[in-house]
Design a protein around this motif. Structure first.
Motif, short mmCIF file in Angstrom:
data_model
loop_
_atom_site.label_atom_id
_atom_site.label_comp_id
_atom_site.label_asym_id
_atom_site.label_seq_id
_atom_site.Cartn_x
_atom_site.Cartn_y
_atom_site.Cartn_z
N SER A 37 0.63 -1.16 0.11
CA SER A 37 0.17 0.21 0.41
C SER A 37 0.56 1.47 -0.27
N HIS B 173 -10.95 -5.36 3.80
CA HIS B 173 -10.06 -4.28 5.03
C HIS B 173 -10.95 -4.02 5.47
N SER C 145 -7.89 -5.48 0.12
CA SER C 145 -6.39 -4.77 0.27
C SER C 145 -5.51 -5.88 0.38
N HIS D 292 -5.84 0.24 -3.41
CA HIS D 292 -4.70 -0.18 -3.66
C HIS D 292 -4.30 -0.72 -4.95
N LYS E 45 -1.41 5.14 -2.65
CA LYS E 45 -1.28 4.31 -3.06
C LYS E 45 -0.60 4.11 -4.51
N ARG F 178 3.05 -10.71 2.81
CA ARG F 178 2.81 -9.14 1.56
C ARG F 178 3.42 -8.56 0.53
#
Ligand code: DSN
Length: 415
Positions: A33, A124, A174, A202, A228, A361
């Motif tokens: 992000s 999210h 997300s 995102h 982002k 991630r």
């Protein structure tokens, strides 16, 4: 920016600001992000507009002296309309979560029903997690991704919708590495008479550049954050058709917020202007290519990726098969030690906890801004592997840290 004036007034804060600049220069930002905005955006966000109250909207403010605030907000709105092709845009939400709040407040009543993706499957907090305002105000049911494929099962989503009869379906995620079929979700919403809000926080930049299909004109509401993949000033944005314009604007101000953060709106305007340049399309295409190469490298090195790969800016690795004794939290900590900053993340079918989940991630927007291409991404994938394969081995950490530093030095960020 030298921070000389901050230093003259406040040594401690100046030290922290310089420390943060050095941290960003000397580490690889792979939190999916995050991004690095331009110095033009930084300057706009540090402008005198921080002093200005401008409750209301351009031409209809509750205070005097708003002529430049109006100009900046109009520029941000017009550029956003051009980037995403929306009929109506509100650039005042302080964040992506505030943008979501604006939409909920515009068309839902407390107690109404929201259907959204479970947080541990890539959703999210503001999509209705029980600890968030949305979970407290609304009745929430979640859909999940198919644990085998790691992808949204649109038929399953539609049947849950038939049964639950939500007032709103929320899409956009997300920690979901694949393209989203907005039309399929819209169909599910239409069948039960629900609104559809697509949260593209995102992927705002990917959508603007045509690297991901757009939900604008498909979903009733499209929300996002502006710092982002789109790489503009920090905050949120709401897009919708003209028929919802008044409801959205009233829900944001005075419904959810007071004075807009006009310095951030200026940062949004500058960043949106940059994104309208042809180079931004190249940037967004490279973000996706870089994620693909990162994913392939990790897979070749034995990692298992949720959904088997990526179509976007992020990869989600499930460590349970490849590294059963290592949690996402441990991997995150070890990688931070060598200067690779990403986050431990829950994975579909999570068997650990959100505090110490089973996955990691990793995103490519910030590294792509630094000029990383396929070759560097393969190297980064190999460096991540060396660390996660050798948790606790300080000798390996020292070798990898030196290579990370070299990559950072070759791609300087802020002077
Ligand atoms: N916290 C952001 C993320 O990392 O996905 C979303 O708000």
């Amino acid at each position: 920016m030298s921070y000389d004036r901050v230093r003259a007034a406040d040594e401690e804060v100046a030290d922290a600001l310089v420390g943060e600049r050095e941290r960003q220069n000397d580490t690889l930002a792979m939190i999916a992000s995050e991004n690095h905005v331009s110095e033009a955006v930084l300057e706009a966000q540090g402008s005198e507009l921080t002093n200005k109250y401008a409750e209301g909207y351009p031409g209809e403010r509750y205070y005097g002296g708003c002529e430049y605030a109006d100009e900046v907000e109009e520029l941000a709105i017009e550029r956003a309309k051009e980037l995403w092709g929306a009929e109506h845009v509100n650039v005042q939400p302080h964040s992506g979560s505030s943008a979501n709040m604006g939409v909920y407040f515009a068309v839902l009543e407390p107690g109404d029903k929201i259907l959204s993706l479970d947080l541990t499957h890539g959703g999210h907090l503001s999509h209705g997690h029980s600890v968030n305002f949305a979970g407290k105000l609304y009745e929430v049911q979640h859909y999940e991704v198919d644990e085998e494929t790691g992808r949204i099962d649109y038929n399953d989503l539609a049947s849950i919708a038939e049964e639950f009869q939500p007032d709103m379906i929320v899409s956009g995620f997300s920690a979901y590495p694949r393209q989203v079929d907005w039309e399929a979700i819209q169909e599910a919403a239409d069948r039960v008479g629900a609104y559809h809000m697509a949260d593209i926080a995102h992927i705002t930049g990917l959508v603007a550049a045509g690297e991901h299909p757009s939900p604008v004109g498909v979903a009733d509401f499209v929300t996002g954050s502006t710092h982002k993949t789109i790489r503009a000033g920090r905050g949120g944005i709401i897009m919708c058709a003209d028929e919802y314009a008044d409801a959205i604007d009233t829900a944001v101000f005075p419904g959810a917020q007071g004075g807009p953060l006009m310095h951030n709106v200026a940062g949004k305007a500058v960043g949106f202007g940059e994104a309208l340049e042809p180079e931004f399309k190249e940037y967004a295409a490279q973000v996706v290519k870089n994620a693909e190469v990162l994913g392939e490298t990790l897979k070749e090195n034995g990692f298992s990726l949720v959904s088997g790969g990526t179509d976007t800016h992020l990869v989600l690795a499930d460590l349970r098969e490849s590294h059963p004794d290592t949690t996402g939290g441990e991997a995150e900590e070890a990688l931070e030690e060598v200067g690779i900053v990403l986050n431990g993340n829950t994975v579909p079918g999570e068997t650990r906890s959100a505090f110490n989940p089973s996955g990691i991630r990793a995103g490519t927007p910030a590294l792509t801004t630094r000029g990383f291409e396929e070759e560097e991404m393969r190297k980064v994938g190999d460096l991540i592997t060396r660390v996660v394969d050798n948790i606790g081995d300080e000798e390996v950490y020292a070798e990898v840290a030196a290579e990370v530093q070299e990559l950072c030095d070759d791609h300087p960020l802020y002077e």
